[in-house]
Design an enzyme around this catalytic site. Structure first.
Site, PDB file in Angstrom:
ATOM      1  N   GLU A 224       3.829  -6.679   4.527  1.00  0.00           N
ATOM      2  CA  GLU A 224       3.319  -8.034   4.732  1.00  0.00           C
ATOM      3  C   GLU A 224       3.996  -8.630   5.961  1.00  0.00           C
ATOM      4  OE1 GLU A 224       1.016  -9.678   3.121  1.00  0.00           O
ATOM      5  OE2 GLU A 224       0.730  -8.389   1.371  1.00  0.00           O
TER       6      GLU A 224
ATOM      7  N   ARG B 160      -4.758   1.385  -1.001  1.00  0.00           N
ATOM      8  CA  ARG B 160      -4.668  -0.058  -0.785  1.00  0.00           C
ATOM      9  C   ARG B 160      -4.463  -0.854  -2.064  1.00  0.00           C
ATOM     10  NH1 ARG B 160      -9.045  -4.540   1.231  1.00  0.00           N
ATOM     11  NH2 ARG B 160      -7.518  -6.058   1.982  1.00  0.00           N
ATOM     12  N   LEU B 161      -3.523  -1.816  -1.992  1.00  0.00           N
ATOM     13  CA  LEU B 161      -3.377  -2.882  -2.972  1.00  0.00           C
ATOM     14  C   LEU B 161      -3.801  -4.162  -2.273  1.00  0.00           C
ATOM     15  CD1 LEU B 161      -2.333  -3.861  -5.768  1.00  0.00           C
ATOM     16  CD2 LEU B 161      -0.120  -4.242  -4.678  1.00  0.00           C
TER      17      LEU B 161
ATOM     18  N   VAL C 282      -4.144  -7.821  -1.288  1.00  0.00           N
ATOM     19  CA  VAL C 282      -3.421  -9.086  -1.445  1.00  0.00           C
ATOM     20  C   VAL C 282      -3.959 -10.134  -0.480  1.00  0.00           C
ATOM     21  CG1 VAL C 282      -1.161 -10.200  -1.229  1.00  0.00           C
ATOM     22  CG2 VAL C 282      -1.332  -7.954  -2.302  1.00  0.00           C
TER      23      VAL C 282
ATOM     24  N   CYS D  70       0.821  -1.187   0.000  1.00  0.00           N
ATOM     25  CA  CYS D  70       0.000   0.000   0.000  1.00  0.00           C
ATOM     26  C   CYS D  70       0.862   1.245   0.000  1.00  0.00           C
ATOM     27  CB  CYS D  70      -0.900   0.006   1.237  1.00  0.00           C
ATOM     28  SG  CYS D  70      -1.869  -1.520   1.432  1.00  0.00           S
TER      29      CYS D  70
ATOM     30  N   SER E 231      11.260 -12.045  -6.147  1.00  0.00           N
ATOM     31  CA  SER E 231      12.437 -11.630  -6.905  1.00  0.00           C
ATOM     32  C   SER E 231      13.703 -11.938  -6.098  1.00  0.00           C
ATOM     33  CB  SER E 231      12.347 -10.131  -7.206  1.00  0.00           C
ATOM     34  OG  SER E 231      13.520  -9.652  -7.807  1.00  0.00           O
ATOM     35  N   GLY E 232      14.808 -12.137  -6.810  1.00  0.00           N
ATOM     36  CA  GLY E 232      16.063 -12.552  -6.180  1.00  0.00           C
ATOM     37  C   GLY E 232      16.943 -11.433  -5.690  1.00  0.00           C
TER      38      GLY E 232
ATOM     39  N   VAL F 214      12.957 -10.321 -18.723  1.00  0.00           N
ATOM     40  CA  VAL F 214      13.048  -9.094 -19.512  1.00  0.00           C
ATOM     41  C   VAL F 214      14.288  -9.135 -20.384  1.00  0.00           C
ATOM     42  CG1 VAL F 214      14.291  -7.830 -17.697  1.00  0.00           C
ATOM     43  CG2 VAL F 214      12.988  -6.567 -19.416  1.00  0.00           C
TER      44      VAL F 214
ATOM     45  N   ASN G  79       1.883  -0.409   5.397  1.00  0.00           N
ATOM     46  CA  ASN G  79       2.331  -0.857   4.077  1.00  0.00           C
ATOM     47  C   ASN G  79       3.272  -2.029   4.295  1.00  0.00           C
ATOM     48  OD1 ASN G  79       3.353  -1.089   1.447  1.00  0.00           O
ATOM     49  ND2 ASN G  79       4.899   0.490   1.804  1.00  0.00           N
TER      50      ASN G  79
END
Length: 614
Positions: free
Chosen positions: A79, A50-51, A53, A2, A377-378, A294, A77
């Site tokens: 997790e 808000r996003l 999830v 968020c 992601s790494g 990519v 914001n």
């Protein structure tokens, strides 16, 4: 994930500022396209985008909990990857929950344990909590700085936000940059000094720190930092423990109410995460994992190997997605798209950033967002395990400065004489390096070589890694995509920081102990492939385009960058053979094309943000 913002002031009627709060909140709409909320109760104003999830139906913010006359409010914001365990413990302590979201778990954890709740959290976060009992606001940021949090303390008002753009909406904060800010932009970059917001009146809450703002004032303190301690495990035990930590971390971070995809470069770090995700999805019956990569038009024609990019990625990406049977998405960009995205990526970061690397990541995330909301992601494995070439080169280890800034005289020469005299860039860089080295926790009895490698590890984890994490957050959240970074789990970082260098270099290979820990997870040819960083375009059209862009800026007398730079020197560079090279020559990380792209970003930033230099 968020966007959060707000302000706290002890005098006046904040309800008169409701439109200001809405304006600040809406400036972060890209971070949270799924919902918006504001809450004002003197002396506190909170805003949230808000996003969705976890628990999309019930996780709206600001979240308010009433306990009789007491009021607790949160904007958050992040997790929590141990939310389930925390919730079970809190239920046993008598708390009742009304949602499935980790926002409620975090707020109830604060109600139960106060600021000490931070010691119990495993996750990535930036949050603010209003506590009516203590009449204070409590703000905190995760241990390694995955999620951003900026603030300004002006005239007794505390203003905060996930990004500076939200704070700059407040009339008490102007886009003013002084000598330190310019030094950060021109000499320290790309790794900005922790806590420095560049703008004169904006600071960054450093990773692992918390802040309490009450009527008596503002207090900031450290709740977590890297500590040096003896490493009791041998090589086999170390590898086994790493394997357990990485698998546990990945599985915790795959928990979501929406599908999670994986970014796949074909290298060790991303391939391992993708393989573990496929294994977890297979065991839990969640179907096929989607992977994304990519690349750039004509990179196969123009690629040239060098120390920082020894091989092309495309064949290895194909190798891994076929091995793992993922549903793979190839994404490719051309020069005009990359050049056009330079200005937008500057706006997303609120500052000039990593030039084409920022621009391409923004475009990449925008494409991923069309099919996913969460990715893993790494990022950070190279900083933690010692993967970069500068960990293995004596000139970098003994340079007496940050290894990504070993050509400061070149940077210095780009500035106008007046600005160079005002900001004293080389002196500033030396002071920031001395400050960083002075922070390194000493381990008694450690030999000189081990101590040198500890310093290098500390610099990378506390100075360079936050730059990449900020880039990842701002470019991904710039399009409403949440990217999780399992290698930044604080348990993993704390453990790896204290692994002796000879064990880290197991098999006499960079990141050797990580490779050993992942034996059986990946095919051997991928497991022992040489490191390759985030891909860049090697198309000569990119250089010619950004070089011409900068020359046009120099020819325009209204360009705001002109008083800051040595235009004669930059014209000389544009006409020199070095400018056509894609090899890192302008310091460790910046090639000719990137230099010109960065100068264009600086000009965009000064113009778009109406930056005042004083």
């Amino acid at each position: 994930m968020c966007g959060i913002t707000g302000f706290i002031q002890w005098s006046g009627d904040l309800t008169q500022d409701s439109q200001l709060l809405v304006k600040m909140t809406e400036s972060l709409a890209h971070r949270g396209p799924d919902g918006s909320g504001t809450w004002i109760s003197n002396p506190c104003a909170f805003g949230h985008r808000r996003l969705s999830v976890i628990d999309p139906e019930n996780g709206a913010q600001p979240m308010i909990i009433h306990r009789e006359e007491d009021v607790y409010a949160i904007v958050y914001n992040g997790e929590l990857y141990n939310a389930a365990e925390l919730k079970n413990e809190l239920v046993q302590r008598g708390h009742i929950f009304h949602t499935k979201c980790d926002t409620e778990v975090l707020l109830v954890s604060y109600i139960e344990w106060g600021p000490d709740c931070l010691d119990r959290l495993n996750g990535i976060f930036a949050f603010a909590i209003w506590d009516s009992v203590k009449e204070q606001v409590f703000l905190a940021r995760d241990r390694v700085g995955v999620k951003p949090l900026f603030y300004s303390y002006v005239d007794g008002t505390l203003i905060f936000g996930s990004e500076p753009k939200a704070i700059l909406q407040h009339p008490k904060v102007e886009p003013v940059v002084g000598p330190e800010g310019l030094a950060e932009v021109f000499i320290v970059g790309p790794a900005r000094t922790p806590g420095h917001g560049v703008y004169r009146d904006i600071s960054e809450l450093r990773p692992g720190r918390a802040m309490i703002f009450g009527r008596e004032g503002l207090h900031t303190y450290t709740y977590w930092k890297l500590m040096s301690r003896p490493h009791p495990d041998n090589e086999q035990q170390t590898a086994a423990h790493l394997r357990e930590l990485i698998q546990d971390t990945v599985e915790r971070q795959l928990v979501s109410d929406v599908p999670v995809c994986s970014l796949l470069s074909g290298g060790l770090d991303s391939s391992a995460l993708s393989a573990l995700a496929v294994d977890y999805y297979t065991r839990t019956g969640q179907g096929q994992v989607h992977t994304y990569s990519v690349d750039y038009v004509d990179n196969d024609k123009h690629f040239k190997s060098h120390a920082f990019q020894p091989g092309a990625d495309a064949p290895w990406i194909k190798r891994m997605h076929e091995e793992l049977q993922t549903r793979h998405h190839w994404i490719e960009f051309d020069t005009p798209e990359l050049v056009e995205a330079l200005e937008l990526s500057t706006q997303k970061r609120d500052l000039p950033g990593m030039a084409d690397v920022d621009a391409s990541l923004l475009l990449f995330c925008r494409e991923i967002k069309k099919g996913a909301t969460v990715a893993i992601s790494g990022e950070a494995a190279d900083e933690i395990f010692g993967g970069y070439p500068w960990f293995h080169r004596e000139d970098a280890l003994n340079s007496g400065t940050f290894p990504w800034s070993v050509a400061p005289q070149l940077r210095d020469s780009l500035l106008s004489p007046e600005i160079r005299e005002w900001i004293r860039p080389l002196e500033y860089l030396g002071d920031r390096y001395s400050d960083a080295v002075a922070e390194v926790p000493v381990l008694e009895g450690e030999d000189a070589q081990q101590a040198k490698m500890r310093v290098m590890s500390y610099l990378n984890i506390t100075r360079f890694m936050p730059t990449l994490l900020d880039r990842k957050d701002r470019m991904s959240m710039g399009v409403g995509l949440e990217v999780r970074v399992p290698y930044t789990d604080h348990r993993l970082i704390d453990y790896v920081f204290n692994i002796p260098w000879n064990i880290k270099m197991s098999g006499n290979r960079e990141k050797g102990i990580l490779r050993k820990a992942l034996e059986g997870v990946l095919p051997d040819d991928v497991l022992y492939r040489k490191k390759s960083p985030y891909p860049k375009t090697h198309n000569p059209n990119y250089l010619s385009t950004v070089k011409q862009q900068v020359l046009s800026i120099l020819d325009d007398p209204s360009s705001p960058i002109l008083p800051l730079i040595n235009t004669k020197k930059i014209r000389e560079l544009a006409s020199s053979p070095d400018a056509s090279s894609n090899l890192p020559w302008f310091g460790q990380l910046m090639s000719g094309p990137q230099l010109f792209a960065y100068l264009a970003q600086v000009n965009f930033w000064l113009k778009d943000y109406h930056v005042s230099i004083r």
